[in-house]
Design a protein around this motif. Structure first.
Motif, PDB file in Angstrom:
ATOM      1  N   ARG A   1       0.837  -1.199   0.000  1.00 11.46           N
ATOM      2  CA  ARG A   1       0.000   0.000   0.000  1.00 11.46           C
ATOM      3  C   ARG A   1       0.870   1.246   0.000  1.00 11.46           C
ATOM      4  O   ARG A   1       1.892   1.300   0.662  1.00 11.46           O
ATOM      5  CB  ARG A   1      -0.889   0.032   1.236  1.00 11.46           C
ATOM      6  CG  ARG A   1      -1.960  -1.012   1.205  1.00 11.46           C
ATOM      7  CD  ARG A   1      -3.131  -0.474   0.430  1.00 11.46           C
ATOM      8  NE  ARG A   1      -4.088  -1.558   0.210  1.00 11.46           N
ATOM      9  CZ  ARG A   1      -4.877  -1.618  -0.811  1.00 11.46           C
ATOM     10  NH1 ARG A   1      -4.858  -0.680  -1.718  1.00 11.46           N
ATOM     11  NH2 ARG A   1      -5.705  -2.600  -0.960  1.00 11.46           N
ATOM     12  N   THR A   2       0.434   2.259  -0.745  1.00  8.53           N
ATOM     13  CA  THR A   2       1.140   3.525  -0.763  1.00  8.53           C
ATOM     14  C   THR A   2       0.497   4.470   0.234  1.00  8.53           C
ATOM     15  O   THR A   2      -0.540   4.162   0.820  1.00  8.53           O
ATOM     16  CB  THR A   2       1.095   4.155  -2.166  1.00  8.53           C
ATOM     17  OG1 THR A   2      -0.267   4.361  -2.527  1.00  8.53           O
ATOM     18  CG2 THR A   2       1.777   3.269  -3.182  1.00  8.53           C
ATOM     19  N   ARG A   3       1.082   5.630   0.425  1.00  7.50           N
ATOM     20  CA  ARG A   3       0.558   6.591   1.399  1.00  7.50           C
ATOM     21  C   ARG A   3      -0.822   7.092   1.028  1.00  7.50           C
ATOM     22  O   ARG A   3      -1.613   7.450   1.893  1.00  7.50           O
ATOM     23  CB  ARG A   3       1.505   7.777   1.506  1.00  7.50           C
ATOM     24  CG  ARG A   3       2.796   7.414   2.159  1.00  7.50           C
ATOM     25  CD  ARG A   3       3.694   8.615   2.235  1.00  7.50           C
ATOM     26  NE  ARG A   3       5.006   8.196   2.684  1.00  7.50           N
ATOM     27  CZ  ARG A   3       6.034   8.993   2.765  1.00  7.50           C
ATOM     28  NH1 ARG A   3       5.925  10.258   2.410  1.00  7.50           N
ATOM     29  NH2 ARG A   3       7.191   8.549   3.184  1.00  7.50           N
ATOM     30  N   ASP A   4      -1.125   7.145  -0.265  1.00  8.16           N
ATOM     31  CA  ASP A   4      -2.448   7.624  -0.673  1.00  8.16           C
ATOM     32  C   ASP A   4      -3.501   6.521  -0.668  1.00  8.16           C
ATOM     33  O   ASP A   4      -4.647   6.756  -1.044  1.00  8.16           O
ATOM     34  CB  ASP A   4      -2.383   8.302  -2.040  1.00  8.16           C
ATOM     35  CG  ASP A   4      -2.051   7.349  -3.177  1.00  8.16           C
ATOM     36  OD1 ASP A   4      -1.843   6.155  -2.915  1.00  8.16           O
ATOM     37  OD2 ASP A   4      -2.012   7.807  -4.333  1.00  8.16           O
TER      38      ASP A   4
ATOM     39  N   HIS B   1       9.755  -2.864  -1.488  1.00  7.94           N
ATOM     40  CA  HIS B   1       8.877  -3.222  -0.379  1.00  7.94           C
ATOM     41  C   HIS B   1       9.081  -4.637   0.144  1.00  7.94           C
ATOM     42  O   HIS B   1       8.522  -4.995   1.166  1.00  7.94           O
ATOM     43  CB  HIS B   1       7.410  -3.070  -0.808  1.00  7.94           C
ATOM     44  CG  HIS B   1       7.032  -1.663  -1.074  1.00  7.94           C
ATOM     45  ND1 HIS B   1       6.718  -1.209  -2.336  1.00  7.94           N
ATOM     46  CD2 HIS B   1       6.940  -0.592  -0.258  1.00  7.94           C
ATOM     47  CE1 HIS B   1       6.448   0.072  -2.273  1.00  7.94           C
ATOM     48  NE2 HIS B   1       6.577   0.475  -1.028  1.00  7.94           N
TER      49      HIS B   1
ATOM     50  N   THR C   1      -2.128   0.961  -4.470  1.00  9.00           N
ATOM     51  CA  THR C   1      -1.102  -0.069  -4.404  1.00  9.00           C
ATOM     52  C   THR C   1       0.120   0.372  -5.188  1.00  9.00           C
ATOM     53  O   THR C   1       0.031   1.171  -6.114  1.00  9.00           O
ATOM     54  CB  THR C   1      -1.605  -1.407  -4.981  1.00  9.00           C
ATOM     55  OG1 THR C   1      -2.051  -1.191  -6.305  1.00  9.00           O
ATOM     56  CG2 THR C   1      -2.729  -1.978  -4.150  1.00  9.00           C
ATOM     57  N   CYS C   2       1.260  -0.155  -4.815  1.00  9.63           N
ATOM     58  CA  CYS C   2       2.519   0.128  -5.508  1.00  9.63           C
ATOM     59  C   CYS C   2       2.406  -0.415  -6.933  1.00  9.63           C
ATOM     60  O   CYS C   2       1.891  -1.507  -7.149  1.00  9.63           O
ATOM     61  CB  CYS C   2       3.665  -0.536  -4.760  1.00  9.63           C
ATOM     62  SG  CYS C   2       5.253  -0.392  -5.578  1.00  9.63           S
ATOM     63  N   ARG C   3       2.895   0.328  -7.888  1.00  4.34           N
ATOM     64  CA  ARG C   3       2.779  -0.085  -9.286  1.00  4.34           C
ATOM     65  C   ARG C   3       4.052  -0.720  -9.835  1.00  4.34           C
ATOM     66  O   ARG C   3       4.124  -1.041 -11.008  1.00  4.34           O
ATOM     67  CB  ARG C   3       2.369   1.111 -10.134  1.00  4.34           C
ATOM     68  CG  ARG C   3       0.953   1.561  -9.802  1.00  4.34           C
ATOM     69  CD  ARG C   3       0.503   2.649 -10.721  1.00  4.34           C
ATOM     70  NE  ARG C   3       1.088   3.923 -10.283  1.00  4.34           N
ATOM     71  CZ  ARG C   3       0.960   5.053 -10.929  1.00  4.34           C
ATOM     72  NH1 ARG C   3       0.281   5.105 -12.040  1.00  4.34           N
ATOM     73  NH2 ARG C   3       1.504   6.147 -10.480  1.00  4.34           N
TER      74      ARG C   3
END
Length: 78
Positions: free
Chosen positions: A10-13, A31, A16-18
């Motif tokens: 999960r990213t901060r926004d 990660h 998900t990480c791409r």
């Protein structure tokens, strides 16, 4: 590259990480962590303590309610 599985972190926004996941893994190189890194199982240093425990947050909420009530009482007495 386009069809490779993506990292599930999960990213901060909240998305998900791409980045593409490592071969045989569910996370990307950023990660996933290095092998044998991180805390051992049952690590006492990983326990939550201090201001962010559930009990401490509940106590802070009770104190906040008490102070709000006292503030309202002072405003009524003016």
């Amino acid at each position: 590259m386009q069809s490779s599985p993506r990292c599930g972190a999960r990213t901060r926004d909240g998305g998900t990480c791409r980045a593409p996941a490592r071969h045989g893994k569910e996370r990307c190189r950023m990660h996933g962590g290095a092998q044998r890194s991180g805390a051992r199982k049952g690590n006492e240093n990983a326990l939550k303590h201090g201001l962010f425990t559930r009990a401490a947050r509940a106590e802070a909420g009770q104190v906040r309610l008490l102070l709000d009530g006292a503030q309202r009482l002072l405003e009524e007495l003016k």
